[in-house]
Write a protein that holds these residues in place. Sequence first.
Motif, PDB file in Angstrom:
ATOM      1  N   ARG A 198       0.837  -1.213   0.000  1.00 53.85           N
ATOM      2  CA  ARG A 198       0.000   0.000   0.000  1.00 53.85           C
ATOM      3  C   ARG A 198       0.866   1.255   0.000  1.00 53.85           C
ATOM      4  O   ARG A 198       0.351   2.351  -0.244  1.00 53.85           O
ATOM      5  CB  ARG A 198      -0.903   0.031   1.237  1.00 53.85           C
ATOM      6  CG  ARG A 198      -1.672  -1.256   1.504  1.00 53.85           C
ATOM      7  CD  ARG A 198      -2.783  -1.487   0.531  1.00 53.85           C
ATOM      8  NE  ARG A 198      -3.478  -2.753   0.814  1.00 53.85           N
ATOM      9  CZ  ARG A 198      -4.588  -3.144   0.209  1.00 53.85           C
ATOM     10  NH1 ARG A 198      -5.147  -2.386  -0.711  1.00 53.85           N
ATOM     11  NH2 ARG A 198      -5.148  -4.306   0.523  1.00 53.85           N
ATOM     12  N   SER A 227       3.285   2.461  -5.568  1.00 51.84           N
ATOM     13  CA  SER A 227       2.301   2.820  -6.589  1.00 51.84           C
ATOM     14  C   SER A 227       1.418   1.636  -6.942  1.00 51.84           C
ATOM     15  O   SER A 227       1.869   0.480  -6.976  1.00 51.84           O
ATOM     16  CB  SER A 227       3.009   3.333  -7.851  1.00 51.84           C
ATOM     17  OG  SER A 227       3.721   4.522  -7.567  1.00 51.84           O
ATOM     18  N   GLU A 228       0.167   1.943  -7.228  1.00 49.61           N
ATOM     19  CA  GLU A 228      -0.814   0.908  -7.552  1.00 49.61           C
ATOM     20  C   GLU A 228      -0.465   0.222  -8.868  1.00 49.61           C
ATOM     21  O   GLU A 228      -0.047   0.871  -9.838  1.00 49.61           O
ATOM     22  CB  GLU A 228      -2.196   1.555  -7.657  1.00 49.61           C
ATOM     23  CG  GLU A 228      -3.322   0.600  -7.984  1.00 49.61           C
ATOM     24  CD  GLU A 228      -4.667   1.298  -8.083  1.00 49.61           C
ATOM     25  OE1 GLU A 228      -5.651   0.613  -8.419  1.00 49.61           O
ATOM     26  OE2 GLU A 228      -4.729   2.519  -7.832  1.00 49.61           O
ATOM     27  N   ASN A 240      -9.349  10.586   3.114  1.00 49.43           N
ATOM     28  CA  ASN A 240      -8.240   9.664   2.872  1.00 49.43           C
ATOM     29  C   ASN A 240      -7.107  10.427   2.200  1.00 49.43           C
ATOM     30  O   ASN A 240      -7.340  11.425   1.508  1.00 49.43           O
ATOM     31  CB  ASN A 240      -8.694   8.483   2.021  1.00 49.43           C
ATOM     32  CG  ASN A 240      -9.282   8.918   0.685  1.00 49.43           C
ATOM     33  OD1 ASN A 240     -10.293   9.619   0.634  1.00 49.43           O
ATOM     34  ND2 ASN A 240      -8.672   8.491  -0.408  1.00 49.43           N
ATOM     35  N   THR A 260      -3.640  10.528  -0.196  1.00 49.64           N
ATOM     36  CA  THR A 260      -2.819   9.902  -1.230  1.00 49.64           C
ATOM     37  C   THR A 260      -1.560  10.706  -1.518  1.00 49.64           C
ATOM     38  O   THR A 260      -0.496  10.137  -1.749  1.00 49.64           O
ATOM     39  CB  THR A 260      -3.633   9.732  -2.534  1.00 49.64           C
ATOM     40  OG1 THR A 260      -4.840   9.015  -2.255  1.00 49.64           O
ATOM     41  CG2 THR A 260      -2.841   8.982  -3.582  1.00 49.64           C
ATOM     42  N   SER A 261      -1.687  12.025  -1.519  1.00 49.84           N
ATOM     43  CA  SER A 261      -0.554  12.905  -1.806  1.00 49.84           C
ATOM     44  C   SER A 261      -0.928  14.340  -1.457  1.00 49.84           C
ATOM     45  O   SER A 261      -2.091  14.623  -1.134  1.00 49.84           O
ATOM     46  CB  SER A 261      -0.159  12.810  -3.290  1.00 49.84           C
ATOM     47  OG  SER A 261      -1.115  13.487  -4.091  1.00 49.84           O
ATOM     48  N   ASP A 270      -4.173  16.158  -2.684  1.00 48.13           N
ATOM     49  CA  ASP A 270      -5.467  16.139  -1.999  1.00 48.13           C
ATOM     50  C   ASP A 270      -5.823  17.533  -1.486  1.00 48.13           C
ATOM     51  O   ASP A 270      -6.962  17.988  -1.639  1.00 48.13           O
ATOM     52  CB  ASP A 270      -5.432  15.159  -0.821  1.00 48.13           C
ATOM     53  CG  ASP A 270      -5.049  13.750  -1.229  1.00 48.13           C
ATOM     54  OD1 ASP A 270      -5.269  13.413  -2.404  1.00 48.13           O
ATOM     55  OD2 ASP A 270      -4.533  13.009  -0.387  1.00 48.13           O
ATOM     56  N   CYS A 311       0.776   9.129   3.397  1.00 49.83           N
ATOM     57  CA  CYS A 311       0.189   8.895   2.072  1.00 49.83           C
ATOM     58  C   CYS A 311       0.058   7.394   1.799  1.00 49.83           C
ATOM     59  O   CYS A 311       1.020   6.634   1.968  1.00 49.83           O
ATOM     60  CB  CYS A 311       1.050   9.538   0.989  1.00 49.83           C
ATOM     61  SG  CYS A 311       1.155  11.338   1.098  1.00 49.83           S
ATOM     62  N   ASN A 357      -1.519   4.473  -1.186  1.00 47.66           N
ATOM     63  CA  ASN A 357      -1.593   4.462  -2.650  1.00 47.66           C
ATOM     64  C   ASN A 357      -3.001   4.454  -3.235  1.00 47.66           C
ATOM     65  O   ASN A 357      -3.197   4.089  -4.396  1.00 47.66           O
ATOM     66  CB  ASN A 357      -0.796   3.289  -3.222  1.00 47.66           C
ATOM     67  CG  ASN A 357      -1.437   1.943  -2.909  1.00 47.66           C
ATOM     68  OD1 ASN A 357      -2.478   1.860  -2.254  1.00 47.66           O
ATOM     69  ND2 ASN A 357      -0.816   0.876  -3.387  1.00 47.66           N
ATOM     70  N   ASN A 358      -4.012   4.857  -2.463  1.00 44.76           N
ATOM     71  CA  ASN A 358      -5.379   5.048  -2.947  1.00 44.76           C
ATOM     72  C   ASN A 358      -6.120   3.743  -3.246  1.00 44.76           C
ATOM     73  O   ASN A 358      -7.171   3.745  -3.877  1.00 44.76           O
ATOM     74  CB  ASN A 358      -5.388   5.930  -4.211  1.00 44.76           C
ATOM     75  CG  ASN A 358      -6.660   6.754  -4.349  1.00 44.76           C
ATOM     76  OD1 ASN A 358      -7.225   6.858  -5.430  1.00 44.76           O
ATOM     77  ND2 ASN A 358      -7.137   7.331  -3.262  1.00 44.76           N
ATOM     78  N   LYS A 360     -10.795   9.706  -4.802  1.00 47.90           N
ATOM     79  CA  LYS A 360     -10.369   8.535  -5.578  1.00 47.90           C
ATOM     80  C   LYS A 360      -9.783   8.983  -6.909  1.00 47.90           C
ATOM     81  O   LYS A 360     -10.427   9.681  -7.684  1.00 47.90           O
ATOM     82  CB  LYS A 360     -11.562   7.603  -5.812  1.00 47.90           C
ATOM     83  CG  LYS A 360     -11.210   6.323  -6.556  1.00 47.90           C
ATOM     84  CD  LYS A 360     -10.244   5.449  -5.764  1.00 47.90           C
ATOM     85  CE  LYS A 360      -9.928   4.136  -6.494  1.00 47.90           C
ATOM     86  NZ  LYS A 360      -8.931   3.319  -5.772  1.00 47.90           N
ATOM     87  N   PHE A 364      -0.034   9.131  -6.338  1.00 45.36           N
ATOM     88  CA  PHE A 364       0.530   8.737  -5.046  1.00 45.36           C
ATOM     89  C   PHE A 364       1.951   9.256  -4.893  1.00 45.36           C
ATOM     90  O   PHE A 364       2.770   9.147  -5.801  1.00 45.36           O
ATOM     91  CB  PHE A 364       0.517   7.209  -4.935  1.00 45.36           C
ATOM     92  CG  PHE A 364       1.284   6.681  -3.756  1.00 45.36           C
ATOM     93  CD1 PHE A 364       0.895   6.984  -2.464  1.00 45.36           C
ATOM     94  CD2 PHE A 364       2.399   5.878  -3.942  1.00 45.36           C
ATOM     95  CE1 PHE A 364       1.604   6.502  -1.368  1.00 45.36           C
ATOM     96  CE2 PHE A 364       3.109   5.377  -2.872  1.00 45.36           C
ATOM     97  CZ  PHE A 364       2.709   5.703  -1.570  1.00 45.36           C
TER      98      PHE A 364
END
Length: 444
Positions: free
Chosen positions: A120, A123-124, A233, A235-236, A239, A311, A313-314, A337, A346
Amino acid sequence: MEENREGYGFVKILSIWMILFVVLALLPSIFRVSLGISHLYVKIIIKVLEWATLQIEEGVKKQKVLALENLISTGIIQREETSMEKEIAGHRRGHFNLADAMYFSKKGCEAVAEDEVTWRFYSEELVSWNLLSRTNANLHNVSWQLTIVWVFGILIRYCLLLPFRVCLAVFSILLLVFATTVVRQFPNGRVKCWLSNQVQMMCAALGVRSLGGLVHFHNRENRPQGGGICVANHTSPLDVLILASDGCYSLVSQTHGGLLGLVLRSCMQTTQHVLFERSELKDRHLVRKKIREHIADKAKLPVLIFPEGTCINNTSVMMFKKGSFEVGGTIYPVAIKYDPCFGDAFWNSTKHSFVTFVFNVMTSWAIVCNVWYLPPMVKEEGEDAVHFANRVKAVIAARGGMSVLPWDGGLKRKKVKESFKEEQQKKYCQIVTENGSMGNGSVC
């Protein structure tokens, strides 16, 4: 004569560039309107990526494609989502069995092979290639048509989009520094507050455009109100930029240096923000006190907090720190999202500097994002801060289509706390000793 012609040609190109900059970026950001160009651009990119996916599927053997899809969708380990109580207590109660060690051995092997937390913080994984070099697995060689499109995409992103985005980003930062310095000179009152809000929202909108952002806001009637706490939430740093382009907030954040620190210090000239050092425990108590005092005044801006504290990774929402849920007040949940097909939003702060992260974002196709403002929530009677935080976290994860994890995001930099290990030991001890004991004494 030739030098004059060259000078005239340069001025003409610069004039055209400035006109496009003002008409396509500056004015729409000031008035917060969309010309529809970004939507059209994203639709074209979607068509190109769909075509590229078909080319890859035709060029790669079907068996390998299926194996890759299965690996991405199911992972290395096929886990049985059952709790300790079900697996151990379901067989027997009231005595210790040596076979219980197999449960812990199995969980240990699963964690070593593929734990559900560590990835997590990276990166996704993408199901299909998005024609970016940083995600390329030598797929550009599948066909000559795909190679041409890939090279053409590099030229567009680095030679056309990057210079325009850099100019827009530099302009937005300079405008923020200059405008906040000017607004700071105004006497405190409604005029100064209104000007400060307009400046920050305009600069944030310019910042989103400079990063190729296309944001869809949903349920604006639930936007955070003054005296409330907005939690989302994380992520970076994008946001903050995205939310600030649609409303003004007092940010609660750790201190930063460099470019990010410059932006925060500029914002603090006209707006009250709460900055703290993550390592100082005293700062945490002071932050909690400042938040409580801030939300007591309904005329002040809502407080923006990211309870995960780091952070992710969404793909999931990790443990929410309970501090922001102990101060009282109304909580306004927000789910953010990103679509990773167009670019990775991310920020892996342990691997990349903030400047490197911004460069990667600017050289991506776009940053496409959905933001959902969820109905406000309050702590129920008799509910503690931990359960309230988990309830808010579950709502955000469900709306954003992300998984819920109980783990602390601090594991990115720290080891598992001893208290968590002891909690698992106590849980097993309780299972074993329920309705009985081990031998003549207690196992605990």
